[in-house]
Motif scaffolding. Structure first.
Motif, PDB file in Angstrom:
ATOM      1  N   MET A   1      44.830 -70.116  31.034  1.00 31.35           N
ATOM      2  CA  MET A   1      43.474 -68.759  30.659  1.00 31.35           C
ATOM      3  C   MET A   1      42.895 -68.990  30.456  1.00 31.35           C
ATOM      4  O   MET A   1      42.309 -70.182  29.917  1.00 31.35           O
ATOM      5  CB  MET A   1      44.509 -68.298  28.782  1.00 31.35           C
ATOM      6  N   PHE A   2      42.276 -67.882  31.123  1.00 35.59           N
ATOM      7  CA  PHE A   2      39.828 -68.246  31.244  1.00 35.59           C
ATOM      8  C   PHE A   2      39.695 -67.515  30.306  1.00 35.59           C
ATOM      9  O   PHE A   2      40.350 -66.281  30.282  1.00 35.59           O
ATOM     10  CB  PHE A   2      40.229 -67.936  32.823  1.00 35.59           C
ATOM     11  N   LYS A   3      38.084 -67.625  29.850  1.00 36.62           N
ATOM     12  CA  LYS A   3      37.388 -66.687  29.267  1.00 36.62           C
ATOM     13  C   LYS A   3      35.874 -67.082  30.153  1.00 36.62           C
ATOM     14  O   LYS A   3      35.554 -68.332  29.971  1.00 36.62           O
ATOM     15  CB  LYS A   3      38.375 -66.605  27.859  1.00 36.62           C
ATOM     16  N   ILE A   4      35.051 -65.866  29.432  1.00 41.34           N
ATOM     17  CA  ILE A   4      33.673 -66.227  30.570  1.00 41.34           C
ATOM     18  C   ILE A   4      32.964 -65.849  28.818  1.00 41.34           C
ATOM     19  O   ILE A   4      33.027 -64.994  28.375  1.00 41.34           O
ATOM     20  CB  ILE A   4      33.129 -64.826  30.602  1.00 41.34           C
ATOM     21  N   LEU A   5      32.469 -66.725  28.476  1.00 42.14           N
ATOM     22  CA  LEU A   5      31.192 -66.662  27.335  1.00 42.14           C
ATOM     23  C   LEU A   5      29.824 -66.840  27.108  1.00 42.14           C
ATOM     24  O   LEU A   5      29.785 -67.619  27.939  1.00 42.14           O
ATOM     25  CB  LEU A   5      31.756 -68.036  25.919  1.00 42.14           C
ATOM     26  N   ARG A   6      29.228 -66.359  26.703  1.00 45.09           N
ATOM     27  CA  ARG A   6      28.088 -65.844  26.786  1.00 45.09           C
ATOM     28  C   ARG A   6      27.235 -67.030  25.328  1.00 45.09           C
ATOM     29  O   ARG A   6      27.695 -67.334  24.282  1.00 45.09           O
ATOM     30  CB  ARG A   6      26.801 -64.981  26.075  1.00 45.09           C
ATOM     31  N   ILE A   7      26.504 -68.327  26.069  1.00 43.22           N
ATOM     32  CA  ILE A   7      25.815 -69.396  25.124  1.00 43.22           C
ATOM     33  C   ILE A   7      24.792 -68.972  24.177  1.00 43.22           C
ATOM     34  O   ILE A   7      24.152 -68.040  24.591  1.00 43.22           O
ATOM     35  CB  ILE A   7      25.315 -69.687  25.533  1.00 43.22           C
ATOM     36  N   THR A   8      24.739 -68.952  22.540  1.00 39.86           N
ATOM     37  CA  THR A   8      23.467 -68.556  22.009  1.00 39.86           C
ATOM     38  C   THR A   8      23.656 -69.312  20.410  1.00 39.86           C
ATOM     39  O   THR A   8      24.114 -70.527  20.482  1.00 39.86           O
ATOM     40  CB  THR A   8      24.120 -67.553  20.747  1.00 39.86           C
ATOM     41  N   GLY A   9      22.256 -69.722  20.784  1.00 41.65           N
ATOM     42  CA  GLY A   9      21.940 -70.973  20.783  1.00 41.65           C
ATOM     43  C   GLY A   9      21.482 -72.204  21.409  1.00 41.65           C
ATOM     44  O   GLY A   9      21.148 -72.097  22.621  1.00 41.65           O
ATOM     45  N   MET A  10      20.763 -72.843  20.840  1.00 41.45           N
ATOM     46  CA  MET A  10      20.316 -74.391  22.200  1.00 41.45           C
ATOM     47  C   MET A  10      20.893 -75.857  21.467  1.00 41.45           C
ATOM     48  O   MET A  10      20.159 -76.470  21.990  1.00 41.45           O
ATOM     49  CB  MET A  10      19.235 -74.527  21.937  1.00 41.45           C
ATOM     50  N   SER A  11      22.698 -76.302  20.699  1.00 37.56           N
ATOM     51  CA  SER A  11      22.765 -77.541  20.679  1.00 37.56           C
ATOM     52  C   SER A  11      22.989 -78.015  22.113  1.00 37.56           C
ATOM     53  O   SER A  11      22.965 -79.282  21.747  1.00 37.56           O
ATOM     54  CB  SER A  11      24.056 -77.296  19.448  1.00 37.56           C
ATOM     55  N   LEU A  12      22.864 -77.681  22.627  1.00 41.31           N
ATOM     56  CA  LEU A  12      23.810 -78.217  24.221  1.00 41.31           C
ATOM     57  C   LEU A  12      22.105 -79.001  25.005  1.00 41.31           C
ATOM     58  O   LEU A  12      22.131 -78.637  26.786  1.00 41.31           O
ATOM     59  CB  LEU A  12      24.844 -78.129  24.759  1.00 41.31           C
ATOM     60  N   LEU A  23      32.093 -70.858  31.799  1.00 42.15           N
ATOM     61  CA  LEU A  23      33.802 -69.958  31.980  1.00 42.15           C
ATOM     62  C   LEU A  23      34.509 -71.237  30.909  1.00 42.15           C
ATOM     63  O   LEU A  23      34.135 -72.529  31.495  1.00 42.15           O
ATOM     64  CB  LEU A  23      34.420 -70.511  33.309  1.00 42.15           C
ATOM     65  N   ILE A  24      35.575 -70.998  30.256  1.00 42.88           N
ATOM     66  CA  ILE A  24      35.717 -71.672  29.548  1.00 42.88           C
ATOM     67  C   ILE A  24      37.802 -71.688  29.644  1.00 42.88           C
ATOM     68  O   ILE A  24      38.188 -70.727  30.219  1.00 42.88           O
ATOM     69  CB  ILE A  24      36.066 -71.983  28.405  1.00 42.88           C
ATOM     70  N   GLN A  25      38.353 -73.086  29.746  1.00 43.38           N
ATOM     71  CA  GLN A  25      40.277 -73.047  30.527  1.00 43.38           C
ATOM     72  C   GLN A  25      40.570 -73.338  29.125  1.00 43.38           C
ATOM     73  O   GLN A  25      40.246 -74.269  28.827  1.00 43.38           O
ATOM     74  CB  GLN A  25      39.940 -73.931  31.302  1.00 43.38           C
ATOM     75  N   GLY A  36      32.778 -86.714  26.549  1.00 39.79           N
ATOM     76  CA  GLY A  36      31.664 -85.927  27.862  1.00 39.79           C
ATOM     77  C   GLY A  36      31.915 -84.557  28.380  1.00 39.79           C
ATOM     78  O   GLY A  36      31.136 -83.574  28.164  1.00 39.79           O
ATOM     79  N   ASP A  37      33.291 -84.071  27.813  1.00 38.15           N
ATOM     80  CA  ASP A  37      33.678 -82.765  28.481  1.00 38.15           C
ATOM     81  C   ASP A  37      33.415 -82.279  27.190  1.00 38.15           C
ATOM     82  O   ASP A  37      32.518 -82.128  25.811  1.00 38.15           O
ATOM     83  CB  ASP A  37      35.249 -83.332  28.443  1.00 38.15           C
ATOM     84  N   VAL A  38      32.801 -80.758  28.055  1.00 45.32           N
ATOM     85  CA  VAL A  38      32.163 -79.565  26.665  1.00 45.32           C
ATOM     86  C   VAL A  38      33.290 -78.677  26.638  1.00 45.32           C
ATOM     87  O   VAL A  38      34.072 -78.519  27.666  1.00 45.32           O
ATOM     88  CB  VAL A  38      31.119 -78.495  27.693  1.00 45.32           C
ATOM     89  N   ILE A  39      33.167 -78.507  24.850  1.00 41.34           N
ATOM     90  CA  ILE A  39      33.894 -77.406  24.291  1.00 41.34           C
ATOM     91  C   ILE A  39      33.424 -76.487  23.848  1.00 41.34           C
ATOM     92  O   ILE A  39      32.539 -76.763  22.807  1.00 41.34           O
ATOM     93  CB  ILE A  39      35.169 -78.571  23.724  1.00 41.34           C
ATOM     94  N   VAL A  40      34.593 -75.317  23.721  1.00 40.70           N
ATOM     95  CA  VAL A  40      34.093 -74.361  22.418  1.00 40.70           C
ATOM     96  C   VAL A  40      35.303 -74.121  21.855  1.00 40.70           C
ATOM     97  O   VAL A  40      36.616 -74.703  22.357  1.00 40.70           O
ATOM     98  CB  VAL A  40      33.663 -73.180  23.432  1.00 40.70           C
ATOM     99  N   PHE A  41      34.762 -73.925  20.166  1.00 44.06           N
ATOM    100  CA  PHE A  41      36.070 -74.235  19.234  1.00 44.06           C
ATOM    101  C   PHE A  41      35.276 -72.924  17.895  1.00 44.06           C
ATOM    102  O   PHE A  41      34.241 -72.900  18.405  1.00 44.06           O
ATOM    103  CB  PHE A  41      36.284 -75.420  18.637  1.00 44.06           C
ATOM    104  N   GLN A  42      36.388 -73.199  17.272  1.00 41.09           N
ATOM    105  CA  GLN A  42      36.407 -72.098  15.620  1.00 41.09           C
ATOM    106  C   GLN A  42      36.419 -72.875  14.865  1.00 41.09           C
ATOM    107  O   GLN A  42      37.610 -73.667  15.025  1.00 41.09           O
ATOM    108  CB  GLN A  42      37.392 -70.996  16.317  1.00 41.09           C
ATOM    109  N   VAL A  90      34.530 -76.352  28.951  1.00 37.22           N
ATOM    110  CA  VAL A  90      33.786 -75.583  30.180  1.00 37.22           C
ATOM    111  C   VAL A  90      34.769 -75.796  31.380  1.00 37.22           C
ATOM    112  O   VAL A  90      34.677 -77.503  31.660  1.00 37.22           O
ATOM    113  CB  VAL A  90      32.300 -75.852  29.768  1.00 37.22           C
ATOM    114  N   ILE A  91      34.025 -75.323  32.683  1.00 40.47           N
ATOM    115  CA  ILE A  91      34.722 -75.069  33.976  1.00 40.47           C
ATOM    116  C   ILE A  91      34.003 -74.919  35.038  1.00 40.47           C
ATOM    117  O   ILE A  91      33.513 -75.543  35.761  1.00 40.47           O
ATOM    118  CB  ILE A  91      36.303 -75.324  34.114  1.00 40.47           C
ATOM    119  N   LEU A  92      32.884 -74.413  34.199  1.00 40.83           N
ATOM    120  CA  LEU A  92      31.823 -74.106  34.503  1.00 40.83           C
ATOM    121  C   LEU A  92      31.016 -73.549  34.026  1.00 40.83           C
ATOM    122  O   LEU A  92      30.922 -72.394  33.160  1.00 40.83           O
ATOM    123  CB  LEU A  92      32.658 -72.810  36.085  1.00 40.83           C
TER     124      LEU A  92
END
Length: 97
Positions: A1-12, A23-25, A36-42, A90-92
């Protein structure tokens, strides 16, 4: 499953900036991640976060994460991130400009 998300904040920052898109997978197993991979989590109490993997614990199905900005919170604040909390890798990266 893929999803596009907008970054809010400056942590990276400076690599990922407020307003950029990613774009996350979804990942099924922690062993598919690398340091070193970048991930999105809740996480409860923190919401949705984007961070860089700094360490993997395959036995506990969890990883430690950190931001690249000096004032970014990390696993030092909230502990290890369990596989079940990871929304995707994050893949893109799509800069806002």
């Amino acid at each position: 499953m893929f999803k596009i998300l907008r970054i809010t904040g400056m942590s990276l920052s400076p690599a990922y900036l407020h307003g950029d898109y990613v774009l996350i997978q979804k990942i099924g197993k922690l062993k598919r991640l690398r340091i070193g991979d970048v991930i999105v989590f809740q996480l409860p109490g923190y919401g949705r976060l984007i961070k860089q993997v700094s360490s993997l614990d395959l036995d506990k199905d969890a990883c430690l994460v950190e931001g690249t900005a000096p004032d970014s919170i990390s696993s030092d604040s909230f502990g290890a991130v369990p596989l079940t909390a990871i929304l995707g890798k994050v893949i893109l990266h799509i800069p806002k400009k």
